[in-house]
Design a protein around this motif. Structure first.
Motif, PDB file in Angstrom:
ATOM      1  N   ALA A  38       2.804  10.813   3.009  1.00  0.00           N
ATOM      2  CA  ALA A  38       3.421  11.328   4.222  1.00  0.00           C
ATOM      3  C   ALA A  38       3.022  12.790   4.429  1.00  0.00           C
ATOM      4  CB  ALA A  38       4.937  11.195   4.142  1.00  0.00           C
ATOM      5  N   LYS A  39       3.410  13.291   5.581  1.00  0.00           N
ATOM      6  CA  LYS A  39       3.005  14.648   5.937  1.00  0.00           C
ATOM      7  C   LYS A  39       3.523  15.685   4.946  1.00  0.00           C
ATOM      8  CE  LYS A  39       2.962  17.823   9.898  1.00  0.00           C
ATOM      9  NZ  LYS A  39       3.360  18.013  11.317  1.00  0.00           N
ATOM     10  N   ASP A  40       4.747  15.467   4.425  1.00  0.00           N
ATOM     11  CA  ASP A  40       5.314  16.444   3.494  1.00  0.00           C
ATOM     12  C   ASP A  40       4.835  16.223   2.055  1.00  0.00           C
ATOM     13  OD1 ASP A  40       6.628  14.167   2.748  1.00  0.00           O
ATOM     14  OD2 ASP A  40       8.648  14.876   3.245  1.00  0.00           O
ATOM     15  N   GLY A  41       3.928  15.255   1.869  1.00  0.00           N
ATOM     16  CA  GLY A  41       3.334  15.055   0.556  1.00  0.00           C
ATOM     17  C   GLY A  41       3.970  13.971  -0.286  1.00  0.00           C
ATOM     18  N   HIS A  42       5.129  13.477   0.125  1.00  0.00           N
ATOM     19  CA  HIS A  42       5.741  12.445  -0.701  1.00  0.00           C
ATOM     20  C   HIS A  42       5.107  11.089  -0.392  1.00  0.00           C
ATOM     21  CE1 HIS A  42       8.156  11.358   2.868  1.00  0.00           C
ATOM     22  NE2 HIS A  42       8.396  10.219   2.231  1.00  0.00           N
ATOM     23  N   HIS A  43       5.163  10.195  -1.359  1.00  0.00           N
ATOM     24  CA  HIS A  43       4.524   8.889  -1.228  1.00  0.00           C
ATOM     25  C   HIS A  43       5.503   7.889  -0.631  1.00  0.00           C
ATOM     26  CE1 HIS A  43       0.698   9.414  -3.654  1.00  0.00           C
ATOM     27  NE2 HIS A  43       1.312  10.586  -3.772  1.00  0.00           N
ATOM     28  N   VAL A  44       4.977   7.069   0.285  1.00  0.00           N
ATOM     29  CA  VAL A  44       5.773   6.036   0.932  1.00  0.00           C
ATOM     30  C   VAL A  44       5.133   4.696   0.598  1.00  0.00           C
ATOM     31  CG1 VAL A  44       6.651   5.117   3.104  1.00  0.00           C
ATOM     32  CG2 VAL A  44       6.398   7.601   2.808  1.00  0.00           C
ATOM     33  N   SER A  45       5.945   3.776   0.080  1.00  0.00           N
ATOM     34  CA  SER A  45       5.454   2.431  -0.240  1.00  0.00           C
ATOM     35  C   SER A  45       5.678   1.528   0.964  1.00  0.00           C
ATOM     36  CB  SER A  45       6.184   1.870  -1.463  1.00  0.00           C
ATOM     37  OG  SER A  45       5.912   2.642  -2.612  1.00  0.00           O
ATOM     38  N   LEU A  46       4.625   0.833   1.390  1.00  0.00           N
ATOM     39  CA  LEU A  46       4.696  -0.049   2.552  1.00  0.00           C
ATOM     40  C   LEU A  46       4.297  -1.461   2.152  1.00  0.00           C
ATOM     41  CD1 LEU A  46       2.938   2.161   5.260  1.00  0.00           C
ATOM     42  CD2 LEU A  46       5.397   1.852   4.941  1.00  0.00           C
ATOM     43  N   GLU A  47       4.988  -2.427   2.762  1.00  0.00           N
ATOM     44  CA  GLU A  47       4.551  -3.811   2.700  1.00  0.00           C
ATOM     45  C   GLU A  47       3.890  -4.124   4.032  1.00  0.00           C
ATOM     46  OE1 GLU A  47       6.697  -7.608   0.952  1.00  0.00           O
ATOM     47  OE2 GLU A  47       7.339  -7.215   3.011  1.00  0.00           O
ATOM     48  N   LEU A  48       2.592  -4.331   4.042  1.00  0.00           N
ATOM     49  CA  LEU A  48       1.803  -4.420   5.275  1.00  0.00           C
ATOM     50  C   LEU A  48       1.456  -5.863   5.597  1.00  0.00           C
ATOM     51  CD1 LEU A  48      -0.710  -1.476   4.759  1.00  0.00           C
ATOM     52  CD2 LEU A  48       1.296  -1.509   6.241  1.00  0.00           C
ATOM     53  N   SER A  49       1.560  -6.169   6.916  1.00  0.00           N
ATOM     54  CA  SER A  49       0.994  -7.404   7.467  1.00  0.00           C
ATOM     55  C   SER A  49      -0.021  -6.963   8.514  1.00  0.00           C
ATOM     56  CB  SER A  49       2.088  -8.274   8.104  1.00  0.00           C
ATOM     57  OG  SER A  49       3.004  -8.718   7.129  1.00  0.00           O
ATOM     58  N   THR A  50      -1.283  -7.283   8.338  1.00  0.00           N
ATOM     59  CA  THR A  50      -2.332  -6.796   9.231  1.00  0.00           C
ATOM     60  C   THR A  50      -3.188  -7.957   9.736  1.00  0.00           C
ATOM     61  OG1 THR A  50      -3.866  -6.440   7.390  1.00  0.00           O
ATOM     62  CG2 THR A  50      -2.418  -4.614   7.955  1.00  0.00           C
ATOM     63  N   TRP A  51      -3.726  -7.759  10.940  1.00  0.00           N
ATOM     64  CA  TRP A  51      -4.626  -8.738  11.525  1.00  0.00           C
ATOM     65  C   TRP A  51      -5.609  -8.018  12.439  1.00  0.00           C
ATOM     66  CZ3 TRP A  51       0.551  -8.324  12.313  1.00  0.00           C
ATOM     67  CH2 TRP A  51       0.974  -7.861  13.564  1.00  0.00           C
ATOM     68  N   LEU A  52      -6.664  -8.706  12.820  1.00  0.00           N
ATOM     69  CA  LEU A  52      -7.715  -8.097  13.634  1.00  0.00           C
ATOM     70  C   LEU A  52      -7.346  -8.113  15.103  1.00  0.00           C
ATOM     71  CD1 LEU A  52     -10.926  -9.617  11.980  1.00  0.00           C
ATOM     72  CD2 LEU A  52     -10.153  -7.237  11.849  1.00  0.00           C
ATOM     73  N   ILE A  53      -7.858  -7.089  15.840  1.00  0.00           N
ATOM     74  CA  ILE A  53      -7.758  -7.026  17.299  1.00  0.00           C
ATOM     75  C   ILE A  53      -9.152  -7.351  17.865  1.00  0.00           C
ATOM     76  CG2 ILE A  53      -7.261  -5.567  19.290  1.00  0.00           C
ATOM     77  CD1 ILE A  53      -5.477  -3.901  17.426  1.00  0.00           C
TER      78      ILE A  53
ATOM     79  N   LEU B 286       0.851  -1.188   0.000  1.00  0.00           N
ATOM     80  CA  LEU B 286       0.000   0.000   0.000  1.00  0.00           C
ATOM     81  C   LEU B 286       0.886   1.237   0.000  1.00  0.00           C
ATOM     82  CD1 LEU B 286      -3.123   0.458   0.266  1.00  0.00           C
ATOM     83  CD2 LEU B 286      -2.706   0.988   2.653  1.00  0.00           C
ATOM     84  N   ASP B 287       0.487   2.258  -0.757  1.00  0.00           N
ATOM     85  CA  ASP B 287       1.206   3.534  -0.765  1.00  0.00           C
ATOM     86  C   ASP B 287       0.443   4.531   0.087  1.00  0.00           C
ATOM     87  OD1 ASP B 287       3.062   2.495  -2.423  1.00  0.00           O
ATOM     88  OD2 ASP B 287       2.397   3.533  -4.243  1.00  0.00           O
ATOM     89  N   ILE B 288       1.154   5.173   1.039  1.00  0.00           N
ATOM     90  CA  ILE B 288       0.539   6.211   1.853  1.00  0.00           C
ATOM     91  C   ILE B 288       1.156   7.556   1.491  1.00  0.00           C
ATOM     92  CG2 ILE B 288       0.118   4.586   3.757  1.00  0.00           C
ATOM     93  CD1 ILE B 288       2.432   5.977   5.266  1.00  0.00           C
TER      94      ILE B 288
END
Length: 842
Positions: free
Chosen positions: A279-294, A275-277
């Motif tokens: 950042a605060k300064d406007g540049h894009h950060v590419s992330l490799e996410l591992s997510t699970w439910l709480i 997923l690409d987010i």
């Protein structure tokens, strides 16, 4: 309020000591006080080079006090006051800024006692240095006098206290107070650190992870963010917990994130995705996410926890690799040489565009071929024509020997029938870590370069043969002059009925035929005499076309295609007639059973591309003469030698082998060039190119020769061949002239110096031992001589002219004319009379 939400925070465990009501800061302060009050003895000042005590262990060590004082006695008074109070410490005194800075690092003081005024340095400077170095060491000013304004400024700059030197009794308590406050600060920091260390393991992992860790509720509201998340996103934790996932995602990425949340809510488990987010300064950060439910206590999902690895640099590197791969692919594709890649199984897996062009095989067909299949398809042979075996293929050798294969030549015949000369090299290529070997083959098409080299070699060979032929012709002309001249003189002395007359006539005719051969040799060597003028080649061809038709016979059809707007050339029309005639005769002999002969003219513009193919040609405007026939044609070996003198394919005694060599020499002497194209069974095409002459053609009236006349003038003859000297004397004396003879240039100069008043004409051979004719003439002119001169030579005007050019003179400027050998009696007498009459008119 939303920003005040907290999510799943676990309580901190109580202290293991059970002293929940104890104050760590107070304990630390008491520890410092006990350490100070237990001091029992003083110490001298120490020179400390390096102290690396851990600040966390300061409570268990003797305090270090740094005195910033330029007067040693004042420092000793302050030390005595402290020791009198029972304070144990280690002291160091410095009095310059440089030493002060070094002591802050190496001595690491717990307290600084500073005078306010030092040479080139003040207490305020010391305080500012502490700010600059961001150190919290307390500093007490000790000064003789200090105004209220300065005192306020020092306290504002961070001074812990200030004491007058007249009131040092207050120093111990101020020092203890400063040390206590410093210890208390350290204790508070230690307590805070202890509390942080007592947090559960999750918190340590959460905060110290290099990857972004976050939580949000099912509505997408962030509830926590670790430090790595702050670094990666640019948002503080306080800012993040006031945000929703919509604040960090583009619409496209938001749809993907919600899809993932819905998927997890429905199926549970861990989801891994990119997923690409934003950042605060406007540049894009590419992330490799591992997510699970709480889940809450009732096992109901209440939120999402995720770990995100920043793969922005990885993605950037991946893009750069893609760009580099695209660049290498483009480079591979557009290399000026062919490249083939072979795998471990022996098949070509990749081929660039140039390789397909060289072999004239579609790239899709090349890929998947084996070297054996390519060998057969392209008919690859050695330069000698011997077949090439599969094991001799460059790619095979590179794999077998595991070494690079140096460039080697080869010949191919493409599926379209084109012959090409190649130079190929190869190198082994490791295809995997398991040791699989392939190879890369680099193929260069050197057909054009080889042709240019062959042209140069042929040109050099022809030039060498020309030099030899010209020399032979020159010497032979001297012999022919003597033979022909003496035969003609003898004919004048015998009666028509004399039996010897027939023999003398045969000698004269044989000499004349031999003279034709020498002229052909001179034509080939480009040393014959040319009478050049502006000529329209259409006129020249029309003048001899009837003769051409008579010579080649009725069984050969002759077609003439002339350009109506043909440009003029600067040429000797007689020599060009010889060129046309020789080519026509050559064509007739190639068509013994009849055929078609076509003579064409046209204007041509030879550009740089043409001149790259034929390196000896200069770009510009030319007139082309094209002579083509439908005869038997020639093979490549014959074509390579057709312009060599005496080379012939006829039977012994049926040709001199000088016809085409004469054509070659005449064309070259006219600054042109000739190309030939022929195939066995498909006829021959000769193309002659002569440079355009910009001046218009002008018809010249034909001169009528005057009757041969003699005279009584005196002529100096210089000739190194005795037979020719005697011949010239007999001819000239027979015409009434007086003759002086010299056997070389030096003797001629001496004779001229002695007899120049009565010498009317100079007859000088160009090439003589010691001093040649041209140098002898220059020496005679230096004697203020203005006598006209005739040069005799077996070479051409151009050869003689070049000798004068070296002296920045021309034959015409010297008032000279040229007599070509072999000359006859009438020719010599007429040239002498014309020169004498011409000089008299001047």
């Amino acid at each position: 309020m939303r920003c005040a939400r907290r999510f799943m925070r676990r309580p901190v465990a109580p202290s293991a000591s059970g002293a929940s009501n104890s104050c760590p800061v107070r304990a630390a302060t008491e520890g410092w006080r006990l350490k100070l009050e237990q001091a029992r003895q003083g110490s001298k000042y120490q020179e400390v080079s390096s102290l690396t005590d851990d600040p966390q262990d300061i409570m268990n060590k003797t305090p270090r006090i740094l005195f910033l004082e330029d007067i040693p006695a004042d420092a000793e008074l302050a030390e005595r006051e402290l020791r009198k109070a029972g304070i144990e410490f280690t002291a160091l005194r410095v009095d310059t800024e440089a030493d002060f800075r070094r002591a802050l690092v190496e001595f690491a003081p717990d307290l600084i006692l500073s005078d306010f005024s030092l040479p080139q340095f003040t207490g305020l400077d010391a305080l500012r240095i502490l700010h600059e170095l961001k150190t919290d060491v307390p500093l007490i000013l000790i000064t003789g006098s200090l105004t209220e304004e300065l005192a306020v400024e020092c306290m504002r700059e961070g001074a812990t206290d200030y004491i007058l030197k007249s009131s040092l009794t207050r120093l111990p308590s101020a020092a203890l107070n400063a040390l206590e406050k410093a210890a208390a600060q350290r204790a508070r920091e230690a307590a805070s650190a202890a509390r942080w260390r007592s947090e559960e393991q999750y918190r340590e992992l959460f905060e110290n992870a290099n990857d972004l860790i976050y939580t949000h509720d099912l509505a997408g509201n962030y509830t926590s963010l670790n430090k790595a998340g702050e670094r990666i996103t640019g948002y503080t934790r306080a800012e993040a917990v006031c945000m929703n996932i919509t604040d960090m995602l583009s619409p496209e990425q938001l749809a993907r994130a919600r899809e993932m949340i819905s998927h997890k809510a429905a199926s549970g488990g861990t989801t891994v995705y990119e997923l690409d987010i934003i950042a605060k300064d406007g540049h894009h950060v590419s992330l490799e996410l591992s997510t699970w439910l709480i889940y809450d206590a009732d096992s109901q999902p209440v939120g999402v926890q995720g770990i995100g690895r920043d793969i922005t640099e990885h993605k950037r590197a991946e893009r750069e690799r893609d760009t580099e791969r695209e660049l290498l692919d483009a480079l591979f594709e557009h290399l000026p040489v062919g490249v083939l890649l072979r795998d471990a199984q022996g098949r070509y897996t990749r081929a660039n565009r140039k390789a397909a062009q060289i072999f004239e095989i579609e790239r899709e067909q090349l890929i998947g071929m084996t070297p054996e299949e390519l060998l057969q398809r392209a008919q690859i042979t050695q330069p000698s024509g011997q077949p090439l075996q599969p094991a001799q293929m460059h790619s095979s050798i590179a794999v077998q020997t595991q070494q690079s294969v140096s460039p080697r030549p080869a010949l191919i015949t493409t599926p379209k029938g084109n012959r090409r000369r190649l130079v190929a090299s190869a190198a082994p290529v490791a295809l995997s870590e398991q040791g699989e070997l392939g190879s890369v083959v680099v193929i260069e098409d050197v057909t054009e370069q080889h042709a240019i080299q062959e042209q140069l070699r042929q040109s050099q060979k022809m030039e060498s043969i020309g030099l030899l032929a010209g020399g032979v012709a020159h010497d032979f002309n001297n012999l022919l002059t003597a033979i022909q001249g003496n035969a003609q003189l003898a004919l004048r002395k015998v009666s028509p009925a004399d039996a010897v007359r027939h023999r003398l006539l045969e000698v004269e005719r044989a000499a004349q035929r031999a003279a034709v051969l020498t002229r052909q040799l001179l034509a080939f060597s480009r040393r014959q005499y040319l009478e050049r003028k502006s000529v329209n080649l259409n006129d020249t061809i029309n003048d001899i076309i009837k003769m051409v038709r008579r010579i080649i016979g009725e069984d050969v059809e002759v077609r003439l295609n002339e350009a109506a707007d043909l440009a003029a050339v600067f040429a000797d029309p007689t020599q060009l007639e010889q060129v046309i005639m020789n080519l026509a005769v050559n064509a007739r002999e190639a068509m013994p059973h009849g055929g078609l002969l076509i003579i064409e003219t046209r204007n041509m513009e030879l550009d740089a591309a043409y001149c790259r193919r034929y390196s000896y040609v200069q770009p510009g405007r030319y007139v082309e003469i094209k002579v083509s026939d439908t005869g038997c044609g020639m093979d490549a070996a014959t074509q390579a030698r057709i312009f060599e003198p005496f080379f012939t394919t006829k039977e012994m005694g049926k040709g001199t082998g000088l016809g085409l060599s004469t054509v070659y020499g005449i064309v070259k002497q006219h600054d042109g060039h000739i190309n030939v194209y022929s195939e066995v069974g498909h006829g021959t095409i000769f193309r002659i190119y002569l440079p355009v002459h910009e001046r218009p053609t002008v018809a010249e009236p034909q001169a009528v020769p005057a009757p041969l006349a003699g005279g009584t003038e005196t002529i100096l003859v210089a000739e190194d061949e005795a037979a020719l000297r005697d011949l010239a004397r007999d001819v000239l004396e027979g015409l009434g002239y007086k003759v002086l003879l010299a056997k070389d240039g030096a003797e001629a100069v001496a004779l001229y110096e002695a007899e120049r008043e009565r010498i009317d004409l100079l007859l000088l051979d160009v090439v003589m031992p010691h001093i040649g004719g041209h140098e002898a003439y220059e020496r005679m002119r230096a004697l203020n001589g203005t006598t006209p001169v005739i040069f005799m030579t077996g070479y051409s005007t151009e050869t003689v002219q070049s000798r004068f050019v070296k002296h920045n003179r021309f034959i015409e400027e010297a008032g000279a004319v040229l007599l070509q050998k072999p000359y006859n009696v009438e020719g010599l007498g007429r040239k002498v009379r014309e020169m004498l009459d011409s000089s008299r008119k001047k």
